[in-house]
Design a protein around this motif. Structure first.
Motif, PDB file in Angstrom:
ATOM      1  N   THR A 122       1.382   4.009   6.845  1.00 53.10           N
ATOM      2  CA  THR A 122       1.540   2.631   6.350  1.00 53.10           C
ATOM      3  C   THR A 122       2.967   2.138   6.546  1.00 53.10           C
ATOM      4  OG1 THR A 122       1.894   3.505   4.126  1.00 53.10           O
ATOM      5  CG2 THR A 122      -0.320   2.753   4.663  1.00 53.10           C
TER       6      THR A 122
ATOM      7  N   PHE B  65      -5.691   2.741  -8.198  1.00 55.44           N
ATOM      8  CA  PHE B  65      -6.373   1.926  -7.192  1.00 55.44           C
ATOM      9  C   PHE B  65      -7.711   1.394  -7.698  1.00 55.44           C
ATOM     10  CE2 PHE B  65      -3.316   3.780  -4.339  1.00 55.44           C
ATOM     11  CZ  PHE B  65      -3.165   2.824  -3.351  1.00 55.44           C
TER      12      PHE B  65
ATOM     13  N   ARG C 231       0.837  -1.208   0.000  1.00 55.68           N
ATOM     14  CA  ARG C 231       0.000   0.000   0.000  1.00 55.68           C
ATOM     15  C   ARG C 231       0.868   1.253   0.000  1.00 55.68           C
ATOM     16  NH1 ARG C 231      -5.401   1.179   3.560  1.00 55.68           N
ATOM     17  NH2 ARG C 231      -5.630   3.359   2.980  1.00 55.68           N
TER      18      ARG C 231
ATOM     19  N   VAL D 259      -6.137  -2.234   0.093  1.00 54.69           N
ATOM     20  CA  VAL D 259      -6.749  -1.152   0.872  1.00 54.69           C
ATOM     21  C   VAL D 259      -7.717  -1.728   1.906  1.00 54.69           C
ATOM     22  CG1 VAL D 259      -8.318   0.824   0.730  1.00 54.69           C
ATOM     23  CG2 VAL D 259      -6.441   0.611  -0.890  1.00 54.69           C
TER      24      VAL D 259
END
Length: 191
Positions: A67, A34, A24, A43
């Protein structure tokens, strides 16, 4: 025997979670689209942790620190659990063990990152021969373009063949086997 099963499950779950967080992170860093199933899966799998952490740790430009931090924390937990389940006395070992765990977790992040790009380049190269218009092609192209573009500046094509993926794959494997894996082994041997 039960320890081995628990160790396997922890390594599988936390390893996949680290992989998902880093994937990610790199999708966002390289502005990968995406709108495909794989990106949506990443996600969905990581939102449970990324959304709360983003409240405290916002992104800086294109760099999504939440992340990256979550991937690193997952690797720290994985390293700690692995040592503990192998019988290492973490709680009474002193402060040196925590430096080793932090170092091993960092090497784990580098290892997974290199593996992400290695397999992305490999899959992209194979798909370019078999089916270049597959739905995953734009994601792989976005992910690998920054690395391969640098190599393409120095490595001319041989006829109609782009040799930059081959050079990257060999270089990545060389880095893994000669630097990262021995470095991790040396760190763990200090315990």
């Amino acid at each position: 025997m039960l320890n081995n099963a628990i160790l396997f499950l922890i390594q599988a779950v936390l390893g996949l979670l680290s992989f998902a967080f880093l994937l990610r992170f790199y999708f966002q860093l390289t502005k990968a689209p995406f709108q495909n199933q794989i990106a949506q899966l990443i996600v969905t799998v990581t939102n449970f942790a990324v959304k709360p952490v983003r409240r405290f740790l916002p992104s800086i430009g294109k760099v999504d620190l939440s992340t990256l931090l979550l991937a690193y924390l997952t690797q720290i937990i994985l390293s700690t659990c692995t040592l503990w389940l192998k019988g290492f006395p973490i709680l009474v070992a002193g402060s040196t063990v925590w430096f080793v765990i932090v170092g091993v977790a960092l090497i784990g992040i580098l290892n997974i990152s290199l593996s992400i790009f290695l397999y992305a380049v490999l899959i992209q190269a194979i798909l370019s021969w078999i089916n270049p218009h597959t739905p995953i092609a734009p994601v792989l192209n976005s992910l690998t373009y920054p690395i391969l573009n640098i190599l393409r500046k120095y490595i001319p094509p041989a006829g109609n063949f782009d040799l930059s993926p081959l050079v990257f794959i060999i270089t990545a494997q060389l880095l893994l086997t000669t630097i990262l894996i021995p470095l991790e082994s040396n760190l763990l041997s200090t315990l």
